[in-house]
Design a protein around this motif. Structure first.
Motif, PDB file in Angstrom:
ATOM      1  N   SER A 126       0.868  -1.180   0.000  1.00  0.00           N
ATOM      2  CA  SER A 126       0.000   0.000   0.000  1.00  0.00           C
ATOM      3  C   SER A 126       0.903   1.227   0.000  1.00  0.00           C
ATOM      4  O   SER A 126       2.062   1.157   0.415  1.00  0.00           O
ATOM      5  CB  SER A 126      -0.905  -0.005   1.224  1.00  0.00           C
ATOM      6  OG  SER A 126      -0.123   0.057   2.395  1.00  0.00           O
ATOM      7  N   TYR A 127       0.372   2.350  -0.492  1.00  0.00           N
ATOM      8  CA  TYR A 127       1.140   3.586  -0.436  1.00  0.00           C
ATOM      9  C   TYR A 127       0.191   4.765  -0.262  1.00  0.00           C
ATOM     10  O   TYR A 127      -0.999   4.680  -0.574  1.00  0.00           O
ATOM     11  CB  TYR A 127       2.015   3.776  -1.685  1.00  0.00           C
ATOM     12  CG  TYR A 127       1.234   4.015  -2.962  1.00  0.00           C
ATOM     13  CD1 TYR A 127       0.910   5.306  -3.360  1.00  0.00           C
ATOM     14  CD2 TYR A 127       0.811   2.959  -3.753  1.00  0.00           C
ATOM     15  CE1 TYR A 127       0.179   5.524  -4.520  1.00  0.00           C
ATOM     16  CE2 TYR A 127       0.088   3.171  -4.906  1.00  0.00           C
ATOM     17  CZ  TYR A 127      -0.224   4.458  -5.288  1.00  0.00           C
ATOM     18  OH  TYR A 127      -0.947   4.675  -6.430  1.00  0.00           O
ATOM     19  N   ALA A 128       0.742   5.848   0.259  1.00  0.00           N
ATOM     20  CA  ALA A 128      -0.018   7.085   0.450  1.00  0.00           C
ATOM     21  C   ALA A 128       0.975   8.236   0.483  1.00  0.00           C
ATOM     22  O   ALA A 128       2.156   8.042   0.778  1.00  0.00           O
ATOM     23  CB  ALA A 128      -0.798   7.035   1.763  1.00  0.00           C
ATOM     24  N   VAL A 129       0.492   9.424   0.170  1.00  0.00           N
ATOM     25  CA  VAL A 129       1.306  10.624   0.324  1.00  0.00           C
ATOM     26  C   VAL A 129       0.938  11.222   1.678  1.00  0.00           C
ATOM     27  O   VAL A 129      -0.222  11.547   1.931  1.00  0.00           O
ATOM     28  CB  VAL A 129       1.070  11.637  -0.815  1.00  0.00           C
ATOM     29  CG1 VAL A 129       1.937  12.875  -0.612  1.00  0.00           C
ATOM     30  CG2 VAL A 129       1.379  10.995  -2.166  1.00  0.00           C
ATOM     31  N   GLN A 130       1.949  11.291   2.558  1.00  0.00           N
ATOM     32  CA  GLN A 130       1.733  11.774   3.923  1.00  0.00           C
ATOM     33  C   GLN A 130       2.862  12.709   4.310  1.00  0.00           C
ATOM     34  O   GLN A 130       4.037  12.353   4.152  1.00  0.00           O
ATOM     35  CB  GLN A 130       1.746  10.612   4.926  1.00  0.00           C
ATOM     36  CG  GLN A 130       0.772   9.515   4.662  1.00  0.00           C
ATOM     37  CD  GLN A 130       1.026   8.325   5.593  1.00  0.00           C
ATOM     38  OE1 GLN A 130       2.117   8.123   6.094  1.00  0.00           O
ATOM     39  NE2 GLN A 130      -0.015   7.528   5.789  1.00  0.00           N
ATOM     40  N   GLU A 131       2.518  13.873   4.807  1.00  0.00           N
ATOM     41  CA  GLU A 131       3.511  14.803   5.353  1.00  0.00           C
ATOM     42  C   GLU A 131       4.694  15.007   4.416  1.00  0.00           C
ATOM     43  O   GLU A 131       5.851  14.953   4.829  1.00  0.00           O
ATOM     44  CB  GLU A 131       3.977  14.324   6.727  1.00  0.00           C
ATOM     45  CG  GLU A 131       2.850  14.209   7.731  1.00  0.00           C
ATOM     46  CD  GLU A 131       3.286  13.618   9.056  1.00  0.00           C
ATOM     47  OE1 GLU A 131       4.493  13.458   9.299  1.00  0.00           O
ATOM     48  OE2 GLU A 131       2.380  13.297   9.849  1.00  0.00           O
ATOM     49  N   GLY A 132       4.418  15.226   3.119  1.00  0.00           N
ATOM     50  CA  GLY A 132       5.482  15.514   2.168  1.00  0.00           C
ATOM     51  C   GLY A 132       6.286  14.310   1.710  1.00  0.00           C
ATOM     52  O   GLY A 132       7.378  14.469   1.166  1.00  0.00           O
ATOM     53  N   LYS A 133       5.766  13.099   1.911  1.00  0.00           N
ATOM     54  CA  LYS A 133       6.471  11.876   1.504  1.00  0.00           C
ATOM     55  C   LYS A 133       5.484  10.883   0.909  1.00  0.00           C
ATOM     56  O   LYS A 133       4.327  10.829   1.329  1.00  0.00           O
ATOM     57  CB  LYS A 133       7.133  11.183   2.698  1.00  0.00           C
ATOM     58  CG  LYS A 133       8.177  11.971   3.412  1.00  0.00           C
ATOM     59  CD  LYS A 133       8.763  11.162   4.546  1.00  0.00           C
ATOM     60  CE  LYS A 133       7.967  11.430   5.802  1.00  0.00           C
ATOM     61  NZ  LYS A 133       8.532  10.927   7.004  1.00  0.00           N
ATOM     62  N   ILE A 134       5.979  10.088  -0.044  1.00  0.00           N
ATOM     63  CA  ILE A 134       5.235   8.903  -0.456  1.00  0.00           C
ATOM     64  C   ILE A 134       5.696   7.809   0.498  1.00  0.00           C
ATOM     65  O   ILE A 134       6.896   7.548   0.616  1.00  0.00           O
ATOM     66  CB  ILE A 134       5.553   8.472  -1.898  1.00  0.00           C
ATOM     67  CG1 ILE A 134       5.295   9.594  -2.887  1.00  0.00           C
ATOM     68  CG2 ILE A 134       4.729   7.237  -2.271  1.00  0.00           C
ATOM     69  CD1 ILE A 134       5.810   9.298  -4.285  1.00  0.00           C
ATOM     70  N   VAL A 135       4.765   7.181   1.188  1.00  0.00           N
ATOM     71  CA  VAL A 135       5.088   6.144   2.166  1.00  0.00           C
ATOM     72  C   VAL A 135       4.454   4.841   1.692  1.00  0.00           C
ATOM     73  O   VAL A 135       3.249   4.782   1.461  1.00  0.00           O
ATOM     74  CB  VAL A 135       4.566   6.523   3.573  1.00  0.00           C
ATOM     75  CG1 VAL A 135       4.873   5.423   4.572  1.00  0.00           C
ATOM     76  CG2 VAL A 135       5.160   7.848   4.025  1.00  0.00           C
TER      77      VAL A 135
END
Length: 183
Positions: A126-135
């Motif tokens: 899974s991935y998401a854009v969080q706090e200026g990062k792709i995680v």
């Protein structure tokens, strides 16, 4: 009228602009587990080469991404543990590097082709854009990569520290900084 046209041009040009992904600051993370209580021990790899650096969308960037990890650069924050992981795990099966390629990415789900120990498997992440990062996050099973000999070695070497149990599932992940205008 000029303001409206200028605003329209800015919107159109930004839709086609490349976003910047700071690949050189990307992190590859891992968490392995020990003891029957399944206590996690994690870290990063200091030498993980990530490419490319720009794309129009997060999905385009991810599906163009290739990662090469030097296993000797493992970093758990404990130099003694790191040396043991290299000598009693990766070197046991001559695994000097791990490669990965993101085959597809859509709707916060990615299919990642990981090659370790000469075996390539597609792993869902899974991935998401969080706090200026792709995680990104996922889990591998060491048996899928024929790494049970290495697992047995680390379990034997660390038998007392692991209370006789080293788990074969490992959480994996990545963090890639993204320019502010790209998410």
């Amino acid at each position: 009228m000029k303001t409206f046209i200028l605003a329209g041009l800015l919107i159109v040009s930004s839709a086609f602009a490349e976003c910047t992904y700071y690949s050189e600051n990307a992190k590859v993370t891992w968490k392995a587990f020990k003891t029957y209580e399944k206590i996690g021990v994690g870290g990063t790899f200091d030498h993980a080469t990530f490419s490319p650096k720009s794309a129009k969308t997060v999905e385009e960037f991810l599906t163009q991404s290739h990662i090469t990890i030097q296993t000797a650069s493992i970093n758990s924050g404990n130099a003694g543990r790191d040396a043991t992981l290299v000598s009693s795990f990766f070197k046991v099966q001559n695994v000097d590097s791990i490669t990965a390629k993101i085959a597809s990415a859509k709707d916060s789900k990615a299919q990642v082709e990981i090659t370790m120990n000469g075996v390539t498997k597609t792993i869902p992440m899974s991935y998401a854009v969080q706090e200026g990062k792709i995680v990104g996050k996922g889990v591998i099973d060491l048996s899928d990569f024929s790494m049970l000999k290495a697992l047995q070695s680390i379990n034997t070497t660390c038998f007392n520290l692991h209370a006789g149990k080293t788990w074969q599932d490992v959480e994996i992940g990545f963090e890639i900084p993204v320019a502010n205008n790209c998410y």
